[in-house]
Design a protein around this motif. Structure first.
Motif, short mmCIF file in Angstrom:
data_model
loop_
_atom_site.label_atom_id
_atom_site.label_comp_id
_atom_site.label_asym_id
_atom_site.label_seq_id
_atom_site.Cartn_x
_atom_site.Cartn_y
_atom_site.Cartn_z
N UNK A 186 -6.19 4.42 11.46
CA UNK A 186 -5.99 3.44 12.51
C UNK A 186 -6.63 2.09 12.21
N UNK A 187 -7.10 1.91 10.97
CA UNK A 187 -7.76 0.65 10.63
C UNK A 187 -6.86 -0.30 9.84
N UNK A 188 -5.56 0.00 9.87
CA UNK A 188 -4.59 -0.88 9.22
C UNK A 188 -4.86 -0.99 7.72
N UNK A 189 -5.19 0.13 7.08
CA UNK A 189 -5.51 0.15 5.66
C UNK A 189 -4.38 0.79 4.87
N UNK A 190 -4.12 0.25 3.68
CA UNK A 190 -3.06 0.75 2.81
C UNK A 190 -3.64 1.04 1.43
N UNK A 191 -4.25 2.21 1.25
CA UNK A 191 -4.93 2.52 -0.02
C UNK A 191 -3.96 2.67 -1.18
N UNK A 192 -4.47 2.37 -2.39
CA UNK A 192 -3.72 2.54 -3.62
C UNK A 192 -4.54 3.45 -4.53
N UNK A 193 -3.88 4.28 -5.31
CA UNK A 193 -4.60 5.25 -6.13
C UNK A 193 -4.37 5.00 -7.62
N UNK A 194 -5.44 5.14 -8.39
CA UNK A 194 -5.39 5.07 -9.86
C UNK A 194 -6.16 6.28 -10.38
N UNK A 195 -5.46 7.38 -10.61
CA UNK A 195 -6.13 8.60 -11.02
C UNK A 195 -6.93 9.16 -9.85
N UNK A 196 -8.26 9.20 -10.04
CA UNK A 196 -9.13 9.68 -8.95
C UNK A 196 -9.84 8.52 -8.26
N UNK A 197 -9.42 7.30 -8.55
CA UNK A 197 -10.01 6.12 -7.93
C UNK A 197 -9.05 5.56 -6.88
N UNK A 198 -9.53 5.50 -5.64
CA UNK A 198 -8.72 4.94 -4.56
C UNK A 198 -9.19 3.52 -4.28
N UNK A 199 -8.26 2.60 -4.36
CA UNK A 199 -8.55 1.20 -4.07
C UNK A 199 -8.08 0.90 -2.65
N UNK A 200 -8.97 0.35 -1.83
CA UNK A 200 -8.62 0.07 -0.43
C UNK A 200 -8.75 -1.44 -0.17
N UNK A 201 -7.65 -2.18 -0.26
CA UNK A 201 -7.69 -3.61 0.04
C UNK A 201 -8.01 -3.84 1.52
N UNK A 202 -8.80 -4.84 1.80
CA UNK A 202 -9.17 -5.17 3.18
C UNK A 202 -8.16 -6.18 3.72
N UNK A 203 -7.39 -5.82 4.73
CA UNK A 203 -6.38 -6.75 5.25
C UNK A 203 -7.01 -7.89 6.02
N UNK A 204 -6.30 -9.00 6.04
CA UNK A 204 -6.76 -10.14 6.83
C UNK A 204 -6.66 -9.78 8.31
N UNK A 205 -7.70 -10.11 9.03
CA UNK A 205 -7.73 -9.77 10.45
C UNK A 205 -6.93 -10.81 11.24
N UNK A 206 -5.87 -10.35 11.89
CA UNK A 206 -5.04 -11.22 12.70
C UNK A 206 -5.22 -10.91 14.18
N UNK A 207 -4.74 -11.79 15.02
CA UNK A 207 -4.79 -11.55 16.45
C UNK A 207 -4.02 -10.27 16.80
#
Length: 210
Positions: A114-135
């Protein structure tokens, strides 16, 4: 930062223990017992407020710690099966090297947090970009916080109703005065908890929308 839906689907054990004690035979139900259980009730209010305060707009690595991940061993907090670090203010890294078999489940849990996160995976490493906070995102968090608060109230109403029903069934072994006392205490505790939930929701709404 986890939404903590699990927290809102259950009633804190301290409150449930109080209600269980409330329907014991009259010899075990005393005013002293009722007042002692109020401390447990306060713990319930603190616990139930946790999910609401997890709704925030500032993402940090600690915000992912308590996300519940469904594993073969049951639900575990993300920080129990991974190493979480901040690569930059815009990127969180979740290293699943210690539990690679849980990588897919961890990704699913992050996406459904519910935090508006879209993780990406590279093997066993998960990259979680932090989205820009909008209204729009802030308003979505407020909406989710309200939904979870209502779920907490629903759970509380069910426990209150069940406890009242069990109490009425014990009228043959418990005096009417004792039953009225316990009913009053249960109602007061439930009302206080609802007020506390509303207070936390109001504080979080103001924090999110300004």
């Amino acid at each position: 930062m986890a939404l903590g839906l699990k927290c809102f689907r259950m009633v804190h054990p301290a409150f449930r223990n109080y209600l269980a004690a409330s329907i014991r035979p009259v010899s075990e139900v005393t005013l002293k017992t009722v007042h002692e259980r109020q401390h447990g009730h306060r713990q319930y209010m603190d616990y139930s407020a946790v999910p609401v305060r997890h709704f925030a707009t500032k993402k940090a690595k600690g915000s992912l710690d308590k996300i519940a991940v469904v594993t073969a061993d049951g639900k575990l907090a993300l920080n129990q099966i991974s190493q979480i670090s901040m690569k930059s203010p815009q990127l969180i890294l979740v290293n699943m090297a210690s539990f690679p078999e849980c990588t897919a489940a961890a990704i699913k849990a992050i996406r459904e947090s519910g935090m508006n996160l879209n993780p990406e995976v590279e093997g066993t490493l998960i990259r979680v970009p932090i989205p820009q906070v909008t209204r729009e995102h802030r308003e979505m968090l407020v909406k989710l916080a309200k939904q979870n608060t209502n779920k907490a109230k629903d759970s509380l109403r069910k426990v209150r109703t069940n406890s009242m029903n069990k109490l009425k069934k014990s009228k043959d072994t418990v005096s009417e005065d004792t039953i009225r006392l316990i009913e009053k205490q249960i109602s007061q505790m439930a009302d206080d908890t609802v007020a506390e939930l509303d207070r936390h929701l109001a504080v979080k709404t103001k924090e999110l929308l300004g």
